[in-house]
Design a protein around this motif. Structure first.
Motif, mmCIF file in Angstrom:
data_model
loop_
_atom_site.group_PDB
_atom_site.id
_atom_site.type_symbol
_atom_site.label_atom_id
_atom_site.label_comp_id
_atom_site.label_asym_id
_atom_site.label_seq_id
_atom_site.Cartn_x
_atom_site.Cartn_y
_atom_site.Cartn_z
ATOM 1 N N SER A 187 -0.209 -3.918 -8.721
ATOM 2 C CA SER A 187 1.108 -3.285 -8.811
ATOM 3 C C SER A 187 0.988 -1.858 -9.324
ATOM 4 N N GLY A 188 2.003 -1.076 -9.060
ATOM 5 C CA GLY A 188 2.030 0.299 -9.544
ATOM 6 C C GLY A 188 1.271 1.255 -8.635
ATOM 7 N N THR A 189 1.217 2.512 -9.081
ATOM 8 C CA THR A 189 0.559 3.540 -8.275
ATOM 9 C C THR A 189 -0.856 3.832 -8.743
ATOM 10 N N TYR A 190 -1.235 3.322 -9.910
ATOM 11 C CA TYR A 190 -2.581 3.559 -10.439
ATOM 12 C C TYR A 190 -2.900 2.482 -11.464
ATOM 13 N N LYS A 201 -5.803 -2.859 -11.955
ATOM 14 C CA LYS A 201 -6.726 -3.534 -11.037
ATOM 15 C C LYS A 201 -7.166 -4.908 -11.528
ATOM 16 N N ASP A 202 -6.936 -5.212 -12.805
ATOM 17 C CA ASP A 202 -7.277 -6.543 -13.299
ATOM 18 C C ASP A 202 -6.400 -7.626 -12.673
ATOM 19 N N GLU A 203 -5.274 -7.242 -12.098
ATOM 20 C CA GLU A 203 -4.406 -8.201 -11.411
ATOM 21 C C GLU A 203 -5.073 -8.754 -10.147
ATOM 22 N N CYS A 204 -6.030 -8.029 -9.614
ATOM 23 C CA CYS A 204 -6.691 -8.417 -8.366
ATOM 24 C C CYS A 204 -8.189 -8.127 -8.474
ATOM 25 N N PRO A 205 -8.978 -9.078 -9.006
ATOM 26 C CA PRO A 205 -10.409 -8.837 -9.215
ATOM 27 C C PRO A 205 -11.174 -8.472 -7.946
ATOM 28 N N ARG A 254 -18.875 4.347 -6.151
ATOM 29 C CA ARG A 254 -17.489 4.649 -6.496
ATOM 30 C C ARG A 254 -16.599 3.508 -6.057
ATOM 31 N N PRO A 255 -15.454 3.325 -6.708
ATOM 32 C CA PRO A 255 -14.535 2.276 -6.268
ATOM 33 C C PRO A 255 -14.067 2.527 -4.835
ATOM 34 N N LYS A 256 -14.039 1.471 -4.036
ATOM 35 C CA LYS A 256 -13.604 1.594 -2.650
ATOM 36 C C LYS A 256 -12.088 1.573 -2.541
ATOM 37 N N CYS A 257 -11.458 0.765 -3.380
ATOM 38 C CA CYS A 257 -10.024 0.554 -3.261
ATOM 39 C C CYS A 257 -9.263 1.453 -4.223
ATOM 40 N N PRO A 258 -8.235 2.132 -3.704
ATOM 41 C CA PRO A 258 -7.467 3.065 -4.562
ATOM 42 C C PRO A 258 -6.585 2.352 -5.583
ATOM 43 N N CYS A 313 0.818 -1.211 0.000
ATOM 44 C CA CYS A 313 0.000 0.000 0.000
ATOM 45 C C CYS A 313 0.857 1.269 0.000
ATOM 46 N N LYS A 314 2.031 1.219 0.606
ATOM 47 C CA LYS A 314 2.928 2.384 0.548
ATOM 48 C C LYS A 314 3.331 2.666 -0.891
ATOM 49 N N ILE A 315 3.596 1.620 -1.642
ATOM 50 C CA ILE A 315 3.932 1.784 -3.054
ATOM 51 C C ILE A 315 2.713 2.290 -3.815
ATOM 52 N N ARG A 316 1.561 1.649 -3.579
ATOM 53 C CA ARG A 316 0.329 2.002 -4.297
ATOM 54 C C ARG A 316 -0.059 3.458 -4.051
ATOM 55 N N CYS A 317 0.131 3.955 -2.848
ATOM 56 C CA CYS A 317 -0.321 5.296 -2.474
ATOM 57 C C CYS A 317 0.792 6.342 -2.508
#
Length: 94
Positions: free
Chosen positions: A66-69, A72-76, A90-94, A37-41
């Motif tokens: 993975s990545g910062t944005y 999301k297909d990597e994790c359905p 709205r999407p819950k997960c950033p 999450c530190k990487i994602r955010c």
């Protein structure tokens, strides 16, 4: 009457405690979610909110894209979490 209830109550208590143990051990360790999450955010405008929701989603889904944005297909599970209904959905997960 009490002698009949005791074995059933004990069995239910045993099953309940076993399910709690399985639930708590099935979650990923907080280090996994914190690091991902530190990487994602890292580029988020409001980092504390991003980290809060990313960690919630990570604990429920056991993964973070993975990545910062995007990606999301990597994790359905992460991708398919939403807040609100209708126009407010709205999407819950950033």
């Amino acid at each position: 009457m009490i002698k009949r209830l005791y074995p059933a109550t004990f069995t239910l208590l045993l099953l309940f405690s076993a399910s709690l143990i399985l639930t708590t051990t099935a979650e990923p360790d907080s280090g996994f979610c914190d690091g991902k999450c530190k990487i994602r955010c890292s580029k988020a405008g409001v980092k504390d909110r991003c980290l809060k929701y990313c960690n919630l989603c990570c604990k429920e889904c056991n993964c973070v894209p993975s990545g910062t944005y995007g990606n999301k297909d990597e994790c359905p599970c992460y991708r398919d979490k939403y807040t609100g209904e209708g126009k407010r959905r709205r999407p819950k997960c950033p």
